[in-house]
Design an enzyme around this catalytic site. Structure first.
Site, short mmCIF file in Angstrom:
data_model
loop_
_atom_site.label_atom_id
_atom_site.label_comp_id
_atom_site.label_asym_id
_atom_site.label_seq_id
_atom_site.Cartn_x
_atom_site.Cartn_y
_atom_site.Cartn_z
N PRO A 133 -5.98 1.59 -3.98
CA PRO A 133 -7.45 2.18 -3.65
C PRO A 133 -7.32 3.60 -3.18
CG PRO A 133 -6.10 0.70 -1.68
CD PRO A 133 -5.91 0.10 -3.38
N ASN A 134 -8.15 4.47 -3.17
CA ASN A 134 -8.39 5.97 -3.13
C ASN A 134 -7.80 7.19 -4.08
OD1 ASN A 134 -9.78 5.37 -0.35
ND2 ASN A 134 -7.77 4.54 0.59
N ARG A 165 -8.46 14.38 -2.57
CA ARG A 165 -7.65 13.31 -2.14
C ARG A 165 -6.61 14.53 -0.79
NH1 ARG A 165 -4.70 7.79 -2.14
NH2 ARG A 165 -4.22 7.40 0.64
N TYR A 179 -0.70 14.85 -2.28
CA TYR A 179 -1.42 13.75 -3.37
C TYR A 179 -0.86 14.91 -4.14
CZ TYR A 179 -1.70 10.12 -0.30
OH TYR A 179 -0.91 9.09 0.42
N ASN A 213 0.83 1.71 -8.93
CA ASN A 213 0.47 2.71 -7.82
C ASN A 213 -0.15 1.71 -6.86
OD1 ASN A 213 0.48 4.25 -5.50
ND2 ASN A 213 -0.10 5.53 -6.65
N ALA A 229 -2.32 2.36 -0.70
CA ALA A 229 -2.73 1.76 0.36
C ALA A 229 -2.01 0.20 0.54
CB ALA A 229 -3.71 2.42 1.80
N GLU A 281 7.08 -0.13 -9.75
CA GLU A 281 6.06 0.82 -8.55
C GLU A 281 6.49 2.06 -8.11
OE1 GLU A 281 7.62 -1.71 -4.71
OE2 GLU A 281 6.18 0.68 -3.63
N HIS A 284 4.61 5.76 -7.11
CA HIS A 284 4.31 6.33 -5.36
C HIS A 284 4.08 7.96 -5.86
CE1 HIS A 284 3.79 2.89 -3.25
NE2 HIS A 284 5.05 2.90 -3.13
N ARG A 309 7.79 9.77 4.84
CA ARG A 309 6.42 9.98 5.26
C ARG A 309 6.84 9.13 7.03
NH1 ARG A 309 2.03 9.40 1.41
NH2 ARG A 309 0.64 10.51 3.77
C1 DQA Z 1 0.60 6.19 -2.23
C2 DQA Z 1 1.48 6.75 -0.87
C3 DQA Z 1 1.13 5.25 0.15
O1 DQA Z 1 1.45 5.58 1.18
C4 DQA Z 1 -0.75 5.97 0.74
O2 DQA Z 1 -1.65 5.13 0.75
C5 DQA Z 1 -1.17 5.80 -0.87
C6 DQA Z 1 -0.72 6.71 -1.94
C7 DQA Z 1 0.96 7.80 -3.10
O3 DQA Z 1 1.05 7.23 -3.94
O4 DQA Z 1 1.79 8.42 -2.14
O5 DQA Z 1 -2.45 5.81 -1.46
O6 DQA Z 1 0.99 5.18 -2.68
#
Ligand code: DQA
Length: 154
Positions: free
Chosen positions: A10-11, A18, A23, A74, A77, A98, A100, A107
């Site tokens: 998501p997002n 964003r 990011y 990825n 959240a 995994e 990110h 963080r």
């Molecule tokens: C994320 C890190 C997560 O904590 C966050 O909620 C994201 C992006 C990253 O790519 O750094 O949406 O996965």
């Protein structure tokens, strides 16, 4: 050609606008383009998708179980909340990376825990958009080593 599923949670469709201080300014479309170029170079078939819906991601992971040699995820959240994603990747028979953009360990404390890490083969985080290409390179290496006997021992 080996197939790699690269799934985004998501997002991540909002990348570029964003929280760019966290990011970066690279959009998901730009990331996908560099992944396609890397996949071509590495001889991988790439399935690249994004969803804001947990159930859709679970269904795509199940699809990957039938079709993919490696899975890059990825989970965004859902990393920190989703037993369903963890259970789905536990079924995947190949390597799971995994991924990110940010380094979740520097963080907020609640981002330090990942359900997905409990089942992932390895984690790449903190390299921004470059992490996507690094993850594809790691997947290609693991696929190439498949079936090799571990070295060492007598
Ligand atoms: C994320 C890190 C997560 O904590 C966050 O909620 C994201 C992006 C990253 O790519 O750094 O949406 O996965």
């Amino acid at each position: 050609m080996p197939t790699v599923y690269l799934l985004n949670g998501p997002n991540l469709n909002m990348l570029g606008r964003r929280e760019p201080e966290i990011y970066g300014r690279t959009t998901l479309a730009e990331i996908e383009a560099s992944c396609r170029e890397a996949a071509r170079r590495l001889g991988l078939e790439l399935v690249f998708r994004q969803s804001n819906h947990e159930g859709e991601l679970v269904s795509w992971i199940q699809e990957a179980c039938e079709r993919a040699d490696a899975l890059i995820l990825n989970p965004a959240a859902f990393t920190h909340t989703s037993v369903a994603l963890m259970d789905a990747i536990a079924i995947f028979p190949g390597p799971v990376i995994e991924l990110h953009l940010s380094n979740i360990h520097r963080r907020e404390p609640w981002r330090h825990h990942s359900y997905v890490s409990l089942k992932a083969t390895g984690i790449i985080c903190g390299f921004g958009a470059d992490g996507y290409v690094l993850a594809l390179e790691a997947a290609a290496r693991m696929i190439a080593r498949r079936g090799e006997k571990p070295s060492g021992g007598s």
